[in-house]
Design an enzyme around this catalytic site. Structure first.
Site, PDB file in Angstrom:
ATOM      1  N   HIS A   1      22.786  22.237-145.788  1.00  0.00           N
ATOM      2  CA  HIS A   1      21.916  21.655-144.757  1.00  0.00           C
ATOM      3  C   HIS A   1      22.203  22.295-143.401  1.00  0.00           C
ATOM      4  O   HIS A   1      23.188  23.018-143.238  1.00  0.00           O
ATOM      5  CB  HIS A   1      22.121  20.137-144.653  1.00  0.00           C
TER       6      HIS A   1
ATOM      7  N   LYS B   1      23.513  18.198-139.232  1.00  0.00           N
ATOM      8  CA  LYS B   1      23.589  17.047-140.131  1.00  0.00           C
ATOM      9  C   LYS B   1      24.950  16.374-140.003  1.00  0.00           C
ATOM     10  O   LYS B   1      25.989  17.036-140.020  1.00  0.00           O
ATOM     11  CB  LYS B   1      23.353  17.484-141.581  1.00  0.00           C
TER      12      LYS B   1
END
Length: 267
Positions: free
Chosen positions: A155, A159
């Site tokens: 990600h 995040k």
């Protein structure tokens, strides 16, 4: 017409959800919520979504926003989501929660609060990811204990939780299919002389960097062969469209805790 309110309306995800609602037949944006003191409170929610004025003002009054909707869509944090769930319960309104990072205790509290209203709680609202959940369970049951399982997720660098809620759910699905307890067999860390891999463990590895929207790969690794099941997200639009689909579905359900497998009829 389903009246949908959006929590976190001034954020990136909130803007995409508002845009998705505007494109969905039978749905309308009825409210937009932000935290107290946010600079966009008082502004039209359509501007952040790239729609221009839509006649819905971003508010910091949770109760007022909830009372004016049929269902609230929440992509925030577990603590905020649980507070919003409690207020929705008090007002007999449905809620769709896409927040990730819930602890087992927080999920248990969500299930308790869902006894009064219908709630969809899912770490990933993507239709494709939820099809993967179904496929993973089937593959794990067929392969059994003869294949080692490793999960790798990637990600963007902003995040906050790790591993992702989607990766955790993939691990839970596989563990359940194999008759294992995910919380006992998940292995998040290997370093130095850590010993041989155990037969039951499920490796959970995390990558963070740049602007990766989301990638998840589950490896079933046997002797002389392996199967890889991968899902790659190219934009956040699939999450927003999935959440709106869930919102339209949940308003006609009985009280209880549901997920996207229920929304998509995959059970």
């Amino acid at each position: 017409m389903v009246k949908i309110a959006v929590c976190g309306a001034a954020g990136r995800m909130g803007g995409r959800i508002i845009s998705a609602i505007s494109e969905t037949e039978g749905a309308v944006v009825s409210g937009a919520l932000e935290r107290l003191g946010h600079p966009m409170v008082g502004q039209d929610a359509g501007f952040n979504a790239g729609l221009g004025a839509i006649g819905v003002t971003i508010s910091d009054d949770l109760t007022a926003v909830v009372q004016g909707c049929d269902v609230l869509i929440d992509f925030t944090t577990p603590k905020v989501s649980l507070k919003n769930l409690e207020v929705c319960g008090l007002n007999k309104k449905s809620i769709v929660i896409g927040s990730t990072g819930f602890t087992p205790e927080e999920r248990a509290l969500a299930a308790e609060l869902a006894k009064d209203i219908p709630v969809v709680l899912a770490p990933n609202m993507s239709v494709g990811v939820n099809v993967c959940f179904k496929v993973l369970a089937d593959v794990a049951k067929i392969l059994g204990d003869d294949f080692d399982v490793e999960i790798v997720e990637a990600h963007h660098k902003m995040k906050k939780d790790s591993p992702s809620g989607t990766a955790v759910r993939m691990g839970e699905v596989v563990a359940e299919a194999l008759g294992r307890d995910y919380n006992k067999v998940a292995n998040f860390h290997r370093e130095g002389i850590c010993g041989e891999r155990t037969k039951d463990e499920i490796g959970m590895q995390t990558i963070r960097g740049g602007d990766i929207v989301g990638e998840h790969t589950v490896y079933f690794i046997g002797m002389g062969e392996r199967i890889e099941i991968t899902h790659r997200a190219h934009t956040r639009d699939m999450f927003s469209r999935g959440s709106v689909r869930a919102a339209k579905w949940v308003v006609s359900q009985k009280p209880g805790l549901y997920d996207m497998q229920d929304v998509l009829g995959l059970r």
